[in-house]
Design a protein around this motif. Structure first.
Motif, PDB file in Angstrom:
ATOM      1  N   GLY A 295       0.794  -1.217   0.000  1.00 29.36           N
ATOM      2  CA  GLY A 295       0.000   0.000   0.000  1.00 29.36           C
ATOM      3  C   GLY A 295       0.825   1.265   0.000  1.00 29.36           C
ATOM      4  N   PHE A 296       2.143   1.136   0.085  1.00 28.01           N
ATOM      5  CA  PHE A 296       3.015   2.304   0.043  1.00 28.01           C
ATOM      6  C   PHE A 296       3.206   2.766  -1.406  1.00 28.01           C
ATOM      7  CE2 PHE A 296       4.347   1.097   4.302  1.00 28.01           C
ATOM      8  CZ  PHE A 296       4.672   2.310   4.880  1.00 28.01           C
ATOM      9  N   PRO A 297       3.363   4.070  -1.611  1.00 29.53           N
ATOM     10  CA  PRO A 297       3.759   4.523  -2.947  1.00 29.53           C
ATOM     11  C   PRO A 297       5.193   4.082  -3.230  1.00 29.53           C
ATOM     12  CG  PRO A 297       3.774   6.363  -1.403  1.00 29.53           C
ATOM     13  CD  PRO A 297       3.184   5.191  -0.662  1.00 29.53           C
ATOM     14  N   THR A 298       5.440   3.551  -4.397  1.00 36.30           N
ATOM     15  CA  THR A 298       6.790   3.164  -4.801  1.00 36.30           C
ATOM     16  C   THR A 298       6.989   3.580  -6.252  1.00 36.30           C
ATOM     17  OG1 THR A 298       6.125   0.967  -5.576  1.00 36.30           O
ATOM     18  CG2 THR A 298       6.815   1.141  -3.274  1.00 36.30           C
ATOM     19  N   ILE A 299       8.247   3.684  -6.652  1.00 39.19           N
ATOM     20  CA  ILE A 299       8.569   3.905  -8.065  1.00 39.19           C
ATOM     21  C   ILE A 299       9.022   2.562  -8.613  1.00 39.19           C
ATOM     22  CG2 ILE A 299       9.945   5.191  -9.726  1.00 39.19           C
ATOM     23  CD1 ILE A 299      10.368   7.329  -7.617  1.00 39.19           C
ATOM     24  N   PRO A 300       8.257   1.958  -9.511  1.00 35.45           N
ATOM     25  CA  PRO A 300       8.632   0.638 -10.026  1.00 35.45           C
ATOM     26  C   PRO A 300      10.033   0.633 -10.620  1.00 35.45           C
ATOM     27  CG  PRO A 300       6.412   1.238 -10.727  1.00 35.45           C
ATOM     28  CD  PRO A 300       7.012   2.463 -10.101  1.00 35.45           C
ATOM     29  N   GLY A 301      10.692  -0.514 -10.523  1.00 39.59           N
ATOM     30  CA  GLY A 301      12.038  -0.627 -11.083  1.00 39.59           C
ATOM     31  C   GLY A 301      12.072  -0.327 -12.565  1.00 39.59           C
ATOM     32  N   SER A 302      10.990  -0.700 -13.271  1.00 46.07           N
ATOM     33  CA  SER A 302      10.928  -0.432 -14.715  1.00 46.07           C
ATOM     34  C   SER A 302      10.903   1.065 -14.994  1.00 46.07           C
ATOM     35  CB  SER A 302       9.690  -1.096 -15.319  1.00 46.07           C
ATOM     36  OG  SER A 302       8.506  -0.631 -14.684  1.00 46.07           O
ATOM     37  N   SER A 303      10.271   1.846 -14.092  1.00 44.16           N
ATOM     38  CA  SER A 303      10.231   3.304 -14.267  1.00 44.16           C
ATOM     39  C   SER A 303      11.598   3.931 -13.993  1.00 44.16           C
ATOM     40  CB  SER A 303       9.187   3.917 -13.322  1.00 44.16           C
ATOM     41  OG  SER A 303       7.892   3.462 -13.638  1.00 44.16           O
ATOM     42  N   VAL A 304      12.279   3.428 -12.967  1.00 48.66           N
ATOM     43  CA  VAL A 304      13.635   3.915 -12.679  1.00 48.66           C
ATOM     44  C   VAL A 304      14.549   3.606 -13.863  1.00 48.66           C
ATOM     45  CG1 VAL A 304      15.636   3.696 -11.158  1.00 48.66           C
ATOM     46  CG2 VAL A 304      13.326   3.589 -10.199  1.00 48.66           C
ATOM     47  N   LYS A 305      14.434   2.389 -14.369  1.00 46.46           N
ATOM     48  CA  LYS A 305      15.257   1.975 -15.510  1.00 46.46           C
ATOM     49  C   LYS A 305      14.938   2.819 -16.745  1.00 46.46           C
ATOM     50  CE  LYS A 305      16.548  -2.141 -18.201  1.00 46.46           C
ATOM     51  NZ  LYS A 305      16.341  -3.608 -18.357  1.00 46.46           N
ATOM     52  N   GLY A 306      13.644   3.057 -16.991  1.00 47.63           N
ATOM     53  CA  GLY A 306      13.242   3.847 -18.153  1.00 47.63           C
ATOM     54  C   GLY A 306      13.733   5.283 -18.077  1.00 47.63           C
ATOM     55  N   THR A 307      13.659   5.859 -16.882  1.00 43.26           N
ATOM     56  CA  THR A 307      14.140   7.231 -16.700  1.00 43.26           C
ATOM     57  C   THR A 307      15.629   7.332 -17.008  1.00 43.26           C
ATOM     58  OG1 THR A 307      12.474   7.742 -15.016  1.00 43.26           O
ATOM     59  CG2 THR A 307      14.456   9.087 -15.019  1.00 43.26           C
ATOM     60  N   LEU A 308      16.398   6.415 -16.442  1.00 40.67           N
ATOM     61  CA  LEU A 308      17.841   6.428 -16.679  1.00 40.67           C
ATOM     62  C   LEU A 308      18.158   6.114 -18.135  1.00 40.67           C
ATOM     63  CD1 LEU A 308      18.957   4.615 -13.408  1.00 40.67           C
ATOM     64  CD2 LEU A 308      19.476   6.977 -14.032  1.00 40.67           C
ATOM     65  N   ARG A 309      17.418   5.181 -18.722  1.00 40.36           N
ATOM     66  CA  ARG A 309      17.630   4.796 -20.129  1.00 40.36           C
ATOM     67  C   ARG A 309      17.499   6.001 -21.051  1.00 40.36           C
ATOM     68  NH1 ARG A 309      18.661   3.501 -24.626  1.00 40.36           N
ATOM     69  NH2 ARG A 309      18.279   1.541 -25.700  1.00 40.36           N
ATOM     70  N   SER A 310      16.527   6.862 -20.772  1.00 34.15           N
ATOM     71  CA  SER A 310      16.292   8.028 -21.636  1.00 34.15           C
ATOM     72  C   SER A 310      17.436   9.028 -21.595  1.00 34.15           C
ATOM     73  CB  SER A 310      14.996   8.729 -21.212  1.00 34.15           C
ATOM     74  OG  SER A 310      15.138   9.328 -19.930  1.00 34.15           O
ATOM     75  N   LEU A 311      18.242   8.992 -20.532  1.00 33.44           N
ATOM     76  CA  LEU A 311      19.336   9.955 -20.377  1.00 33.44           C
ATOM     77  C   LEU A 311      20.614   9.514 -21.070  1.00 33.44           C
ATOM     78  CD1 LEU A 311      18.760  10.833 -16.618  1.00 33.44           C
ATOM     79  CD2 LEU A 311      17.915  12.022 -18.643  1.00 33.44           C
ATOM     80  N   PHE A 312      20.622   8.292 -21.592  1.00 29.81           N
ATOM     81  CA  PHE A 312      21.785   7.781 -22.314  1.00 29.81           C
ATOM     82  C   PHE A 312      21.625   7.927 -23.827  1.00 29.81           C
ATOM     83  CE2 PHE A 312      22.452   5.878 -18.267  1.00 29.81           C
ATOM     84  CZ  PHE A 312      23.785   5.525 -18.183  1.00 29.81           C
ATOM     85  N   GLY A 313      20.382   8.122 -24.297  1.00 30.78           N
ATOM     86  CA  GLY A 313      20.134   8.115 -25.736  1.00 30.78           C
ATOM     87  C   GLY A 313      20.120   6.694 -26.262  1.00 30.78           C
ATOM     88  N   PHE A 314      20.425   6.535 -27.551  1.00 37.14           N
ATOM     89  CA  PHE A 314      20.440   5.215 -28.189  1.00 37.14           C
ATOM     90  C   PHE A 314      19.144   4.448 -27.900  1.00 37.14           C
ATOM     91  CE2 PHE A 314      25.045   6.025 -27.506  1.00 37.14           C
ATOM     92  CZ  PHE A 314      25.444   6.049 -28.834  1.00 37.14           C
TER      93      PHE A 314
ATOM     94  N   ALA B  20      15.975   2.129 -27.889  1.00 40.34           N
ATOM     95  CA  ALA B  20      15.860   0.708 -28.228  1.00 40.34           C
ATOM     96  C   ALA B  20      15.192   0.506 -29.578  1.00 40.34           C
ATOM     97  CB  ALA B  20      15.085  -0.023 -27.142  1.00 40.34           C
ATOM     98  N   ASN B  21      14.287   1.436 -29.973  1.00 41.52           N
ATOM     99  CA  ASN B  21      13.596   1.303 -31.256  1.00 41.52           C
ATOM    100  C   ASN B  21      14.353   1.990 -32.404  1.00 41.52           C
ATOM    101  OD1 ASN B  21      13.221   3.981 -30.602  1.00 41.52           O
ATOM    102  ND2 ASN B  21      11.009   3.811 -30.262  1.00 41.52           N
ATOM    103  N   ASN B  22      15.619   2.360 -32.104  1.00 41.46           N
ATOM    104  CA  ASN B  22      16.518   2.928 -33.128  1.00 41.46           C
ATOM    105  C   ASN B  22      16.075   4.287 -33.670  1.00 41.46           C
ATOM    106  OD1 ASN B  22      18.395   0.770 -33.108  1.00 41.46           O
ATOM    107  ND2 ASN B  22      16.991  -0.440 -34.379  1.00 41.46           N
ATOM    108  N   LYS B  23      15.180   4.972 -32.960  1.00 42.34           N
ATOM    109  CA  LYS B  23      14.800   6.315 -33.394  1.00 42.34           C
ATOM    110  C   LYS B  23      15.951   7.272 -33.127  1.00 42.34           C
ATOM    111  CE  LYS B  23       9.784   6.033 -32.816  1.00 42.34           C
ATOM    112  NZ  LYS B  23       8.605   6.611 -32.126  1.00 42.34           N
ATOM    113  N   ASN B  24      16.023   8.315 -33.945  1.00 45.17           N
ATOM    114  CA  ASN B  24      17.085   9.304 -33.760  1.00 45.17           C
ATOM    115  C   ASN B  24      16.830  10.127 -32.504  1.00 45.17           C
ATOM    116  OD1 ASN B  24      18.402   8.568 -36.144  1.00 45.17           O
ATOM    117  ND2 ASN B  24      17.120   9.919 -37.380  1.00 45.17           N
ATOM    118  N   ASP B  25      17.874  10.436 -31.777  1.00 46.95           N
ATOM    119  CA  ASP B  25      17.774  11.267 -30.582  1.00 46.95           C
ATOM    120  C   ASP B  25      18.429  12.599 -30.893  1.00 46.95           C
ATOM    121  OD1 ASP B  25      18.118  12.523 -28.067  1.00 46.95           O
ATOM    122  OD2 ASP B  25      18.005  10.593 -27.075  1.00 46.95           O
ATOM    123  N   THR B  26      17.650  13.660 -30.801  1.00 42.15           N
ATOM    124  CA  THR B  26      18.138  15.000 -31.147  1.00 42.15           C
ATOM    125  C   THR B  26      19.354  15.396 -30.319  1.00 42.15           C
ATOM    126  OG1 THR B  26      15.860  15.637 -31.666  1.00 42.15           O
ATOM    127  CG2 THR B  26      17.471  17.420 -31.421  1.00 42.15           C
TER     128      THR B  26
END
Length: 355
Positions: A83-102, A104-110
């Motif tokens: 019942g506690f609020p948590t940040i799912p591991g997938s959300s933590v991973k996704g946030t960090l993933r976005s800061l590296f670029g590249f 996964a779907n090979n779209k260009n990153d400005t």
């Protein structure tokens, strides 16, 4: 946590009577008054960050809310079990993933080049192959591009709240420039709440596990986490690397002590179990006494034990010999020695046998 499961309150109990203003307010009031700490898993690779004003929004994509103006109109993520609020591991991973670029779907990153430069700057490694690092951390691939074994991949655990405080807030979107906006009520994690981010990381991609943890620590402070980070939500108090490293040393020392204590506890239980088995198999009182006092380092414990058992006259001599072998010769029976624990209890043990 105090009282009811907050997720159940927010998504079920709040609407028990339908569009009932009093029921909705009562449920929200319980959520705002709730306090406590979510369980810490004490992972070796973890760090804590504290939210700043205006707080943190998580789970905003979930459906929630009725037409009632008193209701919270935005979803919120609560762990189903605690019942506690948590940040799912997938959300933590996704946030960090976005800061590296590249992507996964090979779209260009400005901002791909800028992101690579940031990673190299934070790690202090000018020649770091960021694409290789991304494949290692987020794709689970080794330097040859082959899939790593499941036990060798980096794991992102949910971030847990260490001092719960949920409050409300409002958004006021201007859909029409010439009309007053209609405020939208929602709930959030307040500022000043500590979150514990935990991982299981491995060496690879040009960085050690410790270097990865330090990099994640810096990136989450720079970017934040959750919804609406662009307008100030999901940000954390600034913490210097020196403070981070100091906390890691203390944390590692504490975890090492906990492991040692646990190993000692297990060893003690094994010794006790073995002793019980040997005592059950002992066929004479002399053997039982010898086994019982073998691991006693405190003479008072030996005295208390001897007081608790019945020693027949025909066994006294043999039991006495076993005890003397354990405690040594009798100290001089003087008032001074009777005041010192080191000599007092051996004297009293001898006295039990009339010596």
């Amino acid at each position: 946590m105090s009282k009811a499961n907050l997720g159940w309150l927010y998504y079920k109990e709040m609407y028990r009577n339908g569009d009932d203003v009093q029921q909705i307010n009562n449920s929200l009031d319980q959520i705002f008054k709730a306090s406590g700490n979510d369980e810490s898993f004490n992972y070796e690779q973890s760090f804590k960050l504290k939210t700043t004003y205006p707080g943190l929004i998580i789970g905003s994509g979930y459906a929630h809310g009725l037409k009632n103006d008193e209701d919270s109109k935005i979803g919120f993520y609560f762990d189903h079990t605690s019942g506690f609020p948590t940040i799912p591991g997938s959300s933590v991973k996704g946030t960090l993933r976005s800061l590296f670029g590249f992507h996964a779907n090979n779209k260009n990153d400005t901002y791909q080049k800028e992101k690579e430069e940031l990673i190299r700057d934070l790690t202090g490694k000018e020649s770091l192959d960021v694409k290789l690092l991304v494949d290692d951390i987020f794709e689970g691939k080794d330097e040859k591009g082959d899939a790593k074994g499941i036990y060798n991949r980096d794991i992102f655990y949910e971030a847990r709240v260490r001092n719960l405080h949920i409050t409300d807030d409002y958004l006021a979107p201007h859909k029409e420039p010439l009309k007053n906006p209609i405020p939208i009520k929602f709930i959030k994690i307040a500022g000043g709440v500590t979150l514990e981010f935990s991982f299981k990381l491995h060496d690879g991609g040009g960085l050690s596990a410790d270097e990865k943890l330090e990099l994640f620590f810096q990136l989450l402070q720079l970017h934040g986490v959750g919804a609406k980070t662009n307008v100030g939500y999901g940000q954390f108090e600034k913490k210097e690397l020196s403070e981070f490293n100091k906390e890691m040393k203390i944390q590692n020392k504490t975890l090492k002590k906990q492991k040692e204590d646990e190993l000692n506890r297990i060893q003690h239980e094994k010794v006790q179990k073995k002793l019980e088995e040997e005592l059950n198999n002992a066929d004479t009182l002399v053997k039982k006494v010898a086994l019982s006092i073998e691991n006693m380092s405190d003479n008072k414990l030996i005295y208390d034990y001897l007081q608790s058992i019945k020693i027949e006259d025909n066994n006294k001599a043999n039991v006495f010999n076993v005890v003397v072998e354990k405690i040594g010769n009798k100290p001089e029976d003087t008032p001074k020695n009777m005041k010192k624990a080191k000599t007092k209890w051996p004297i009293r043990i001898y006295q039990l046998f009339g010596k």
